[in-house]
Design a protein around this motif. Structure first.
Motif, PDB file in Angstrom:
ATOM      1  N   LEU A  33      -4.234  38.688  38.097  1.00 50.68           N
ATOM      2  CA  LEU A  33      -4.225  39.583  36.940  1.00 50.68           C
ATOM      3  C   LEU A  33      -5.462  39.328  36.087  1.00 50.68           C
ATOM      4  N   PRO A  34      -6.143  40.381  35.629  1.00 47.20           N
ATOM      5  CA  PRO A  34      -7.462  40.211  34.999  1.00 47.20           C
ATOM      6  C   PRO A  34      -7.448  39.723  33.558  1.00 47.20           C
ATOM      7  N   SER A  35      -6.323  39.834  32.848  1.00 47.62           N
ATOM      8  CA  SER A  35      -6.350  39.484  31.427  1.00 47.62           C
ATOM      9  C   SER A  35      -5.114  38.691  31.036  1.00 47.62           C
ATOM     10  N   LYS A  36      -5.246  37.976  29.924  1.00 47.87           N
ATOM     11  CA  LYS A  36      -4.131  37.193  29.403  1.00 47.87           C
ATOM     12  C   LYS A  36      -2.984  38.099  28.974  1.00 47.87           C
ATOM     13  N   GLY A  64      -5.563  27.096  38.204  1.00 47.91           N
ATOM     14  CA  GLY A  64      -4.193  27.484  38.527  1.00 47.91           C
ATOM     15  C   GLY A  64      -3.177  26.785  37.652  1.00 47.91           C
ATOM     16  N   HIS A  65      -3.409  25.504  37.401  1.00 44.34           N
ATOM     17  CA  HIS A  65      -2.492  24.745  36.547  1.00 44.34           C
ATOM     18  C   HIS A  65      -2.502  25.273  35.119  1.00 44.34           C
ATOM     19  N   CYS A  66      -3.677  25.637  34.611  1.00 46.03           N
ATOM     20  CA  CYS A  66      -3.772  26.179  33.249  1.00 46.03           C
ATOM     21  C   CYS A  66      -3.014  27.503  33.126  1.00 46.03           C
ATOM     22  N   LEU A  67      -3.062  28.327  34.164  1.00 42.31           N
ATOM     23  CA  LEU A  67      -2.306  29.580  34.140  1.00 42.31           C
ATOM     24  C   LEU A  67      -0.808  29.311  34.041  1.00 42.31           C
ATOM     25  N   LEU A  68      -0.343  28.299  34.758  1.00 44.97           N
ATOM     26  CA  LEU A  68       1.080  27.964  34.713  1.00 44.97           C
ATOM     27  C   LEU A  68       1.477  27.405  33.349  1.00 44.97           C
TER      28      LEU A  68
END
Length: 221
Positions: A33-36, A64-68
């Motif tokens: 996904l391109p945006s927060k 990847g960890h930061c996204l989680l």
């Protein structure tokens, strides 16, 4: 069970507001996904669809960890509640707490990741087993008291003569490098640590039960 990919169709009946699932899984989807804002919308939708467990999986990298962790904080701090289930969320695994991730707040940030071996499609040039690192977070509805708040082993266990090195994420939100010996901790915990693997829980109640890394028993005569 609901998979995140099944939500791509607007005609999917699972998008109805009255439908929930015991287990909702999103694997390697948030990074696409391109945006927060879009990630937040997807995570909120997945959480509304969750009656018990929401499982999020991404690549075992810092990104990847930061996204989680972003998704984790959104669920834990979010004020939006499902019309069907007002119970709050808590972290079921791998974190033994709801505090900021100590891996990311360290002086040298690291990804909280785990490793899984697998056998690829056995072509003539691709026969050897491979290993993939991944990061995950499992969020659950209810109270944190429903989960085992034991330290999580975050790196491969190092076995040495008469002692074992374990890197732990502890319930107080800190990392600890513990050295476990039979003399200090008893044979049961020592044997448990020796057979434990990266990603397992270590059955100790508090970090104070474990000595710092420098405390290693001298060899027995």
């Amino acid at each position: 069970m609901l998979l995140a990919g099944e939500m791509s169709s607007l005609s999917c009946p699972c998008l109805g507001p009255q439908v929930q699932f015991n287990v909702v899984v999103s694997a390697f989807s948030l990074s696409e996904l391109p945006s927060k804002a879009e990630r937040a919308e997807v995570v909120q939708t997945l959480w509304r669809k969750t009656s018990n467990f929401l499982i999020l999986v991404e690549n075992g990298t810092k990104a990847g960890h930061c996204l989680l962790m972003e998704a984790r904080d959104l669920v834990l701090k979010g004020k939006e509640k499902s019309p069907l289930d007002p119970r709050p969320g808590f972290v079921f695994a791998p974190c033994p707490h709801e505090l900021p991730c100590p891996q990311l707040t360290a002086s040298e940030p690291l990804a909280c990741s785990f490793s899984q071996a697998y056998h690829p499609i056995p072509f003539s040039w691709n026969k050897q087993p491979k290993e993939e690192k991944f990061s995950m977070v499992i969020l659950a509805r209810g109270s944190p008291e429903e989960a085992n708040r034991w330290p999580r082993i975050t790196q491969p266990v190092l076995q040495r003569p008469r002692h074992v090195h374990c890197h732990l994420c502890c319930p107080d939100g800190h990392m600890q490098h513990a050295v476990i010996t039979a003399r200090r901790h008893g044979r049961d915990l020592y044997r448990c640590a020796r057979v434990s693997s990266w990603g397992d829980l270590l059955p100790v109640t508090t970090p104070s039960e474990l000595p710092p890394a420098a405390a290693i028993d001298p060899p027995e005569s």
